[in-house]
Motif scaffolding. Structure first.
Motif, PDB file in Angstrom:
ATOM      1  N   TRP A   1       0.825  -1.205   0.000  1.00  0.00           N
ATOM      2  CA  TRP A   1       0.000   0.000   0.000  1.00  0.00           C
ATOM      3  C   TRP A   1       0.861   1.259   0.000  1.00  0.00           C
ATOM      4  O   TRP A   1       0.369   2.334  -0.335  1.00  0.00           O
ATOM      5  N   SER A   2       2.111   1.131   0.374  1.00  0.00           N
ATOM      6  CA  SER A   2       2.995   2.286   0.485  1.00  0.00           C
ATOM      7  C   SER A   2       4.037   2.259  -0.639  1.00  0.00           C
ATOM      8  O   SER A   2       3.940   1.473  -1.578  1.00  0.00           O
ATOM      9  N   ASN A   3       5.059   3.095  -0.518  1.00  0.00           N
ATOM     10  CA  ASN A   3       6.126   3.168  -1.512  1.00  0.00           C
ATOM     11  C   ASN A   3       7.469   2.823  -0.890  1.00  0.00           C
ATOM     12  O   ASN A   3       8.477   3.475  -1.132  1.00  0.00           O
ATOM     13  N   VAL A   4       7.477   1.802  -0.059  1.00  0.00           N
ATOM     14  CA  VAL A   4       8.701   1.413   0.636  1.00  0.00           C
ATOM     15  C   VAL A   4       9.665   0.747  -0.348  1.00  0.00           C
ATOM     16  O   VAL A   4       9.250   0.173  -1.363  1.00  0.00           O
TER      17      VAL A   4
ATOM     18  N   HIS B   1       3.394   7.873 -11.719  1.00  0.00           N
ATOM     19  CA  HIS B   1       4.814   7.594 -11.953  1.00  0.00           C
ATOM     20  C   HIS B   1       5.720   8.727 -11.479  1.00  0.00           C
ATOM     21  O   HIS B   1       6.932   8.657 -11.685  1.00  0.00           O
ATOM     22  N   THR B   2       5.155   9.752 -10.858  1.00  0.00           N
ATOM     23  CA  THR B   2       5.940  10.934 -10.490  1.00  0.00           C
ATOM     24  C   THR B   2       6.213  10.942  -8.999  1.00  0.00           C
ATOM     25  O   THR B   2       5.303  11.202  -8.196  1.00  0.00           O
TER      26      THR B   2
ATOM     27  N   ASN C   1       2.580   5.761  -6.738  1.00  0.00           N
ATOM     28  CA  ASN C   1       2.450   4.462  -6.077  1.00  0.00           C
ATOM     29  C   ASN C   1       3.189   3.416  -6.895  1.00  0.00           C
ATOM     30  O   ASN C   1       2.782   3.082  -8.005  1.00  0.00           O
ATOM     31  N   THR C   2       4.260   2.895  -6.328  1.00  0.00           N
ATOM     32  CA  THR C   2       5.092   1.950  -7.061  1.00  0.00           C
ATOM     33  C   THR C   2       4.417   0.597  -7.262  1.00  0.00           C
ATOM     34  O   THR C   2       4.756  -0.129  -8.199  1.00  0.00           O
ATOM     35  N   SER C   3       3.466   0.234  -6.404  1.00  0.00           N
ATOM     36  CA  SER C   3       2.825  -1.077  -6.502  1.00  0.00           C
ATOM     37  C   SER C   3       1.845  -1.159  -7.660  1.00  0.00           C
ATOM     38  O   SER C   3       1.562  -2.254  -8.152  1.00  0.00           O
ATOM     39  N   LEU C   4       1.309  -0.032  -8.084  1.00  0.00           N
ATOM     40  CA  LEU C   4       0.244  -0.028  -9.085  1.00  0.00           C
ATOM     41  C   LEU C   4       0.694   0.454 -10.450  1.00  0.00           C
ATOM     42  O   LEU C   4      -0.110   0.443 -11.388  1.00  0.00           O
TER      43      LEU C   4
END
Length: 956
Positions: free
Chosen positions: A517-520, A722-723, A730-733
């Motif tokens: 859910w995060s951008n870890v 993507h920014t 969000n890197t997951s999506l």
């Protein structure tokens, strides 16, 4: 006018146009003509459909009187009247108020479906079912019981003082209030103004009772106290300020009103004083009995008299209560005794000493024999200091409440058991168990309070990890909080060190979900994956399959995909395991597998009545159905997710399902509806750390812009995901909408950016991408490739796996046909363009369908206009009902699946038939097959099982 005779006043009331004899027997409804008329209209029109009304107002404003008038009117019209009333002293008894209401029709429960009957009887402590019934299953059973009874005689269900209902009864009443539109049932509820904040999810019409105007107030006071001196009359009118109870009761108390500062004493306090002033002059035995009535959680007259004998050490006869009846403080009927108004109870309670209350509860505990839970509560109220034996009994009572589905009551019992515990360890253990239940109910404030009270300064590692797990489960998962992730990993290590490997896996599973859910960064994700692999638990554990997917959906997607392929197709015993497998499949883009397990999970959760969990699963299933081409199924699932999310207070799943509806509307060309859904969802999720939901919103808006032919606007929306630094980043999506993003970027002439994102996705998903991702990669490469290489990518993208993703496949066919036409291979271009047009038509993707027609025209082939889909006329709920009916289910069975009354189902079917151009149930299957059959789709019914809740997961 100083005085008016009561006889004259009563005569005047009869001349006010209210001619029913029932009204003439009710003394104080002056000024309520409009209020009564509204109630009467609901009763008189019940055959047109039931309804619910919430009557609110201050204490003493006449809510109870209005309900009594409604009951008299209903009985005159042949209604069955059922009633419940909230009482503070009974709030700890689960389903007490509900049982009070349905007792007259409970024998009809034998006709309920078995699961509903078992749930209802278990809730009342009358069954032997050991499984805890969910409140919503009890609520469905109650609704079915009411509607079956109402089929013979219309019902008026009255609920007074709902602010004091026990929590399970409150929840059932809330459920019923939303489902009466098609049944001859009128539900009238009364609540105090200052308690409406306790009704957060109620959506019924409200009717506010105002104070009486001057003329009505004067008439009422003159009728009740005709001999008042002029000055005292005016003083009472001023103090009462139009409150009917004050006008009736203040003159019955002392005929002296204090002046000075007491003029500003709240009216409720004045009324309590007025009531208690009538108590103070009563005989000693009468006052003692009134105190017992105030503290008792039953209306039993026998219990009051028996407890009076224990308290007073002498024989107590019924006539000891006669002075209280004469003082108009209580009413006695049919072996029951009750106060005429809740303020009488509160006045007597507040005036009693702690010692007296202790003695009364001890007396009640001695005389209550056959109801162990009630006896325990009174013993608890009379306990002084630790009592481990009593604490153990409260422990057992908590377990019984839990089995009855009354978690809030179980929490209270465990809290009191902790207070009475003989050791610090047992006290802490009970508070921890209570905190676990509070976390299950989603009450983070209660969780924190219980954990603070548990005195866990230096807990063992296992307990420390357990506390963290409880705290974590009470908090929202969907908001980014990177600090929680490292803490969860450390606590998992503690749990493992103390031998609690299953708890450790739970903590790691939660941590990796927070990563997704995060951008870890990747390092944290991989450390969680490594820690999970060291626990030595069975590899078939759904959590162990899920963790790699959440740690790196692209990097580990291929391996997870193979594990999902090898997993048994059906029969996952635990719905939570099925849910995890379904969510895992969605995470890596294996939506065809996702539909399978999410369907299995939703079926089990629906049967169990776990509507909060069901809301989440239905949202996830709607997401998967969108990708697998079952758009009407996605509309149906998302609509149910919204309905159940609203009912259970899970706004986040309401927002999520609304975003799915925004995306579906955009793909179908309903751009205004798409933006309206997006705005509605945005209001629910716009908060710090909600990048996941904002990313979903930007995609919905991006696909709408693509559909409307505005690629530059689509790029603006999709680029935000993507920014780095953008709230929607969000890197997951990012890979989820690769095809949309590449189309927008290429249309804007930024091929280099498109090539970069394709290279990144391909690198992260090596050595094997899941089929859905691989197809999007081929799509993107085809759009960027040189003429001598593009066709290879088109053909690879249109391989056998493409059949699972109709919308994506049709878009690739459209691009391929357009490319062939531009290569002047006109005849070859028509084949993929025709197929694309047919698939878009079947899906209802009108913007893309129109583009396929334009390309075909350019290739020299005309197309018939797109026929409107018959199903466009059906709402998602109507479609769901139609499919269930077409599958052979009766109205009652459909109602049980959808948590509706069977009459509501029948009402919807009568609306569905003309929309589908049929006149009977027998035509449903043919109409639905004709309306929803997408061409050029393989029959995958053997691959994906039907949802036993009635929905099919094929494209049909």
């Amino acid at each position: 006018m100083a005085r008016r005779s009561s006889k004259a006043t009563a005569s005047g009331r009869r001349r006010q146009g209210v001619g029913d004899t029932a009204r003439g027997t009710l003394p104080d409804f002056q000024g309520r003509e409009a209020d009564i008329a509204r109630i009467e209209k609901l009763i008189d029109h019940v055959r047109d459909g039931g309804t619910a009304l919430l009557i609110s107002g201050e204490a003493g404003i006449g809510k109870t009187t209005l309900l009594e008038i409604a009951q008299a009117l209903a009985r005159q019209r042949g209604f069955r009247v059922l009633r419940m009333s909230g009482v503070i002293a009974e709030a700890h008894l689960p389903f007490a108020a509900l049982q009070q209401a349905v007792a007259p029709i409970l024998r009809q429960a034998q006709k309920l479906p078995p699961r509903q009957r078992a749930a209802l009887l278990a809730a009342f402590g009358l069954g032997d079912d050991t499984a805890a019934p969910d409140t919503f299953l009890v609520a469905l059973a109650t609704l079915t019981l009411l509607t079956e009874s109402a089929a013979r005689k219309p019902i008026l269900l009255v609920a007074d003082d709902i602010q004091w209902l026990d929590q399970p009864s409150h929840d059932v009443l809330s459920f019923i209030s939303r489902r009466l539109s098609s049944d001859p049932i009128v539900l009238l509820m009364a609540v105090r103004n200052d308690s409406e904040e306790a009704l957060p999810h109620w959506s019924v019409p409200r009717h506010q009772l105002s104070r009486l105007d001057t003329a009505a107030a004067e008439r009422l006071l003159d009728a009740e106290a005709p001999d008042l001196p002029l000055d005292l009359r005016q003083r009472f009118l001023d103090v009462a300020a139009g409150n009917p109870l004050a006008l009736v009761e203040l003159p019955r108390g002392e005929r002296r009103l204090e002046t000075g500062g007491s003029h500003w004493v709240p009216l409720t306090d004045r009324l309590e004083r007025a009531f208690f002033s009538r108590v103070s002059g009563l005989p000693t035995a009468t006052r003692a009995l009134l105190l017992i009535i105030a503290e008792n959680d039953s209306r039993s007259l026998r219990e009051v008299l028996d407890a009076g004998e224990v308290l007073l050490h002498e024989k107590v006869r019924l006539d000891a209560l006669a002075p209280a009846v004469s003082a108009m403080l209580i009413e006695i009927a049919a072996g029951e005794v009750r106060f005429r108004h809740p303020l009488v109870r509160s006045a007597i309670h507040q005036a009693s000493s702690p010692v007296m209350r202790h003695n009364i509860h001890a007396a009640l505990a001695r005389v209550i024999k056959d109801e162990p839970d009630r006896q325990i509560w009174h013993r608890m109220a009379s306990a002084i200091g630790p009592d481990e034996a009593l604490a153990a009994e409260l422990d057992a009572a908590a377990a019984r409440s839990q089995r009855r589905g009354a978690l809030a009551t179980a929490i209270t019992a465990l809290e009191n058991a902790a207070r009475l515990s003989g050791t610090a360890l047992s006290r802490s253990e009970r508070l921890l168990r209570a905190a676990e239940l509070a976390a299950e109910l989603g009450q983070p404030e209660t969780v924190e309070r219980l954990l603070r009270n548990a005195d866990l300064d230096r807990p063992p590692l296992r307990v420390r990890a357990q506390v963290a797990w409880i705290r974590e489960m009470s908090q929202p998962l969907t908001v980014s909080d990177l600090s929680r992730i490292s803490a969860l990993v450390g606590l998992a290590a503690d749990a493992r060190a103390d031998g609690a490997n299953d708890l450790a896996l739970d903590l790691l599973w939660r941590a990796v979900q927070r990563c997704w859910w995060s951008n870890v960064g990747d390092a944290v994700r991989e450390s969680i994956l490594a820690a999970a692999g060291e626990l030595g638990l069975p590899k078939t554990d759904a959590r162990l399959i899920a963790i790699p997917a959440y740690a790196g959906p692209l990097k580990h997607g291929g391996d997870v995909y193979r594990e999902l392929q090898a997993y048994p197709a059906t029969g996952v015993a635990d719905p939570m395991a099925a849910r995890i497998l379904g969510l895992t499949a969605n995470t890596i883009g294996a939506f065809d597998f996702g539909v399978r397990w999410l369907t299995e999970a939703s079926t089990a959760l629906r049967e169990q009545g776990r509507l909060g969990e069901l809301a989440r699963v239905l949202f996830s299933r709607s997401f998967a159905e969108t990708e697998t081409g079952d758009w009407m199924g996605a509309l149906r699932s998302s609509a149910e997710a919204i309905r159940f999310g609203e009912e259970t207070g899970h706004a986040i799943w309401v927002a999520a399902a609304t975003i799915v509806q925004a995306r579906l509307a955009a793909m179908r060309g309903n751009f205004e509806a798409a933006e309206a859904h997006a705005v509605q969802a945005e209001r629910l999720v716009l908060s710090p750390g909600s990048s996941f939901w904002l990313a979903m919103l930007e995609n919905a808006r991006g696909i709408a812009a693509l559909g409307a032919g505005r690629p530059a606007e689509a790029y603006e929306h999709l680029q935000r995901v993507h920014t780095p630094g953008d709230p929607a980043f969000n890197t997951s999506l990012q890979f989820y909408w690769l095809a949309d993003y590449v189309e927008a970027v290429v249309s804007c002439g930024q091929e280099a950016a498109a090539a970069s994102i394709i290279e990144e996705v391909e690198r992260h998903s090596a050595p094997m991408a899941v089929p859905w991702v691989q197809m999007m990669l081929y799509h993107g490469k085809a759009l960027l490739a040189s003429p001598n290489r593009a066709e290879m990518f088109f053909q690879r993208g249109l391989g056998a796996a493409a059949q699972n993703w109709p919308f994506l496949r049709a878009r690739l066919l459209l691009a391929y046909g357009g490319w062939l036409r531009r290569q002047r291979r006109i005849a070859e271009a028509r084949v993929p363009l025709r197929t694309a047009r047919e698939v878009f038509d079947a899906l209802g993707a009108s913007p893309w369908s129109e583009r396929a027609r334009q390309e075909l025209r350019a290739a020299g082939e005309a197309s018939r206009p797109r026929a409107e889909l018959i199903l466009d006329a059906l709402t998602p709920q109507e479609l769901h009902i139609a499919e269930l009916a077409a599958g052979g289910l009766s109205n009652k069975e459909i109602g049980a699946r959808l948590y509706l009354s069977h009459r509501t189902v029948g009402y919807h079917l009568h609306r569905i038939f003309p929309k589908l151009g049929i006149t009977a149930r027998a035509g449903l299957r043919t109409a639905l097959d004709r309306a929803t059959q997408a061409p050029d789709r393989p029959d995958r019914s053997s691959q994906r099982p039907s949802d036993r809740s009635g929905t099919t997961t094929s494209a049909r």
